[in-house]
Design a protein around this motif. Structure first.
Motif, PDB file in Angstrom:
ATOM      1  N   VAL A 149       0.856  -1.191   0.000  1.00  0.00           N
ATOM      2  CA  VAL A 149       0.000   0.000   0.000  1.00  0.00           C
ATOM      3  C   VAL A 149       0.889   1.237   0.000  1.00  0.00           C
ATOM      4  CG1 VAL A 149      -1.756   1.252   1.302  1.00  0.00           C
ATOM      5  CG2 VAL A 149      -1.812  -1.233   1.212  1.00  0.00           C
ATOM      6  N   ASP A 150       0.535   2.199  -0.870  1.00  0.00           N
ATOM      7  CA  ASP A 150       1.363   3.402  -0.969  1.00  0.00           C
ATOM      8  C   ASP A 150       1.187   4.285   0.269  1.00  0.00           C
ATOM      9  OD1 ASP A 150      -0.652   5.825  -2.167  1.00  0.00           O
ATOM     10  OD2 ASP A 150      -1.289   3.749  -2.405  1.00  0.00           O
ATOM     11  N   THR A 162      -2.132   6.391   0.751  1.00  0.00           N
ATOM     12  CA  THR A 162      -3.282   5.609   1.216  1.00  0.00           C
ATOM     13  C   THR A 162      -3.150   5.303   2.698  1.00  0.00           C
ATOM     14  OG1 THR A 162      -3.503   4.599  -0.970  1.00  0.00           O
ATOM     15  CG2 THR A 162      -4.633   3.513   0.845  1.00  0.00           C
ATOM     16  N   ASN A 203     -16.561   3.330   3.487  1.00  0.00           N
ATOM     17  CA  ASN A 203     -15.748   4.136   2.587  1.00  0.00           C
ATOM     18  C   ASN A 203     -14.881   5.059   3.435  1.00  0.00           C
ATOM     19  OD1 ASN A 203     -14.653   5.519   0.537  1.00  0.00           O
ATOM     20  ND2 ASN A 203     -16.561   6.339  -0.291  1.00  0.00           N
ATOM     21  N   ASN A 204     -13.690   4.607   3.724  1.00  0.00           N
ATOM     22  CA  ASN A 204     -12.831   5.336   4.662  1.00  0.00           C
ATOM     23  C   ASN A 204     -12.237   6.610   4.076  1.00  0.00           C
ATOM     24  OD1 ASN A 204     -13.186   3.443   6.652  1.00  0.00           O
ATOM     25  ND2 ASN A 204     -11.612   2.130   5.796  1.00  0.00           N
ATOM     26  N   VAL A 205     -12.135   6.678   2.770  1.00  0.00           N
ATOM     27  CA  VAL A 205     -11.477   7.826   2.153  1.00  0.00           C
ATOM     28  C   VAL A 205     -12.326   9.074   2.320  1.00  0.00           C
ATOM     29  CG1 VAL A 205     -10.603   8.775  -0.004  1.00  0.00           C
ATOM     30  CG2 VAL A 205     -10.285   6.350   0.522  1.00  0.00           C
ATOM     31  N   ASP A 213      -4.056   8.612   4.445  1.00  0.00           N
ATOM     32  CA  ASP A 213      -5.436   9.076   4.311  1.00  0.00           C
ATOM     33  C   ASP A 213      -6.467   8.060   4.788  1.00  0.00           C
ATOM     34  OD1 ASP A 213      -4.472  11.401   3.237  1.00  0.00           O
ATOM     35  OD2 ASP A 213      -4.692  10.716   1.165  1.00  0.00           O
ATOM     36  N   VAL A 214      -6.243   6.801   4.501  1.00  0.00           N
ATOM     37  CA  VAL A 214      -7.276   5.782   4.770  1.00  0.00           C
ATOM     38  C   VAL A 214      -6.982   5.000   6.050  1.00  0.00           C
ATOM     39  CG1 VAL A 214      -8.450   3.757   3.867  1.00  0.00           C
ATOM     40  CG2 VAL A 214      -7.768   5.572   2.309  1.00  0.00           C
ATOM     41  N   TYR A 215      -5.858   4.341   6.089  1.00  0.00           N
ATOM     42  CA  TYR A 215      -5.542   3.457   7.203  1.00  0.00           C
ATOM     43  C   TYR A 215      -4.721   4.200   8.245  1.00  0.00           C
ATOM     44  CZ  TYR A 215      -7.137   0.067   3.846  1.00  0.00           C
ATOM     45  OH  TYR A 215      -7.893  -0.609   2.940  1.00  0.00           O
TER      46      TYR A 215
END
Length: 114
Positions: free
Chosen positions: A6-7, A10, A49-51, A13-15
């Protein structure tokens, strides 16, 4: 997540890192009839939708409609069950009234016979 490739954006922002405060259940959240509960936000790991942190989420909308569909079916089944329960009570009372009517007629004819 790094091992999965995972970049960094991400991950940022997400995790996000899970904080101990996010793992506790606040009493205000578990009270089902609390005023203003609709505007509460869950921790990021509970959302589909975590983003995006918006109220418009296709997955959440689909989940809501699925739950509404099942709640309506459950309420219809409950109403059917209550109608049958009421009908059973009425039939039992009507049978008691019928038996009482025949007993009253029997007693009346016994009095007339004597």
């Amino acid at each position: 997540m790094w091992r999965l490739g995972v970049d960094e954006a991400t991950l940022k922002d997400v995790y996000q890192e899970i904080q101990p405060s996010q793992l506790t259940v606040d009493k205000k959240v578990t009270e089902e009839n609390r005023y203003g509960q609709g505007s509460d936000r869950l921790a990021w790991f509970w959302r589909f939708n975590n983003v995006s942190d918006t109220h418009e989420d296709r997955w959440m909308d689909e989940c809501k409609w699925y739950l509404i569909f099942h709640m309506v079916n459950w309420l219809q089944a409950k109403a059917r069950w209550q109608r049958w329960e009421e009908e059973l009570s009425l039939v039992q009372h009507e049978m008691g009234w019928t038996v009482s009517w025949f007993r009253q007629k029997k007693d009346e004819w016994d009095r007339r016979y004597q």
